[in-house]
Scaffold this motif. Structure first.
Motif, short mmCIF file in Angstrom:
data_model
loop_
_atom_site.label_atom_id
_atom_site.label_comp_id
_atom_site.label_asym_id
_atom_site.label_seq_id
_atom_site.Cartn_x
_atom_site.Cartn_y
_atom_site.Cartn_z
N UNK A 1 1.23 -1.11 -0.42
CA UNK A 1 0.16 -0.48 -0.34
C UNK A 1 0.60 1.05 0.12
N UNK A 2 1.06 2.24 -1.07
CA UNK A 2 2.22 3.07 -1.63
C UNK A 2 1.13 4.27 -0.88
N UNK A 3 1.75 4.82 -0.31
CA UNK A 3 1.30 6.63 0.02
C UNK A 3 2.20 7.62 -1.28
N UNK A 4 0.86 7.72 -0.91
CA UNK A 4 1.10 9.64 -2.24
C UNK A 4 1.93 10.72 -1.27
N UNK A 5 1.52 10.10 -0.41
CA UNK A 5 2.42 11.45 0.78
C UNK A 5 3.80 12.46 1.14
N UNK A 6 4.38 13.56 1.24
CA UNK A 6 5.01 13.59 0.52
C UNK A 6 5.59 14.73 1.82
N UNK A 7 6.29 14.53 2.79
CA UNK A 7 7.10 15.11 3.89
C UNK A 7 7.83 16.38 3.32
N UNK A 8 8.15 17.74 2.80
CA UNK A 8 8.91 18.56 2.67
C UNK A 8 9.67 19.05 3.93
N UNK A 9 10.94 19.30 4.31
CA UNK A 9 10.99 20.09 6.33
C UNK A 9 12.38 21.06 5.40
N UNK A 10 11.96 22.63 5.62
CA UNK A 10 13.01 23.13 4.85
C UNK A 10 13.25 24.38 5.62
#
Length: 110
Positions: A1-10
């Motif tokens: 089950x792949x997740x399409x959520x991408x977390x970007x920390x800047x």
């Protein structure tokens, strides 16, 4: 089950204000980290952590004897040993920063 959520920390740009409440809240952590660095730095010496306390005071005594007593230099206000100690404290702090930068903590270093 792949997740399409991408977390970007800047990181934020520019300098950030210091949150004094957060510093106060984590004062035990800061104390522990400082004590750990002192213990690690002086664990191999004969005098151990006592050297971290004795070295600035011995330097203050030598500077006071040389510059105040022998050379006659005055501090124009505060007692000369206090004047020398404050100056040495600031000098040692800024001198040691390039030599001993803060270290990242990891399980391998514990």
């Amino acid at each position: 089950m792949a997740s399409d959520v991408e977390l970007v920390i800047r990181s934020r740009k520019g300098s950030q204000p210091i949150d004094l409440w957060e510093l106060w809240h984590y004062r035990e952590l800061f104390g522990f980290l400082i004590w750990r660095d002192v213990r690690i730095r002086y664990s191999q010496t004969v005098l151990g952590s006592l050297w971290a306390v004795a070295q600035p005071r011995l330097t203050m005594i030598v500077f006071t004897a040389l510059f105040h007593r022998m050379a006659g230099i005055k501090s124009d206000g505060p007692p000369y040993p206090l004047f020398v100690f404050v100056g040495l404290t600031a000098w040692v702090f800024f001198r040691m920063r390039p030599r001993h930068p803060p270290r990242a903590s990891s399980a391998a270093n514990s």
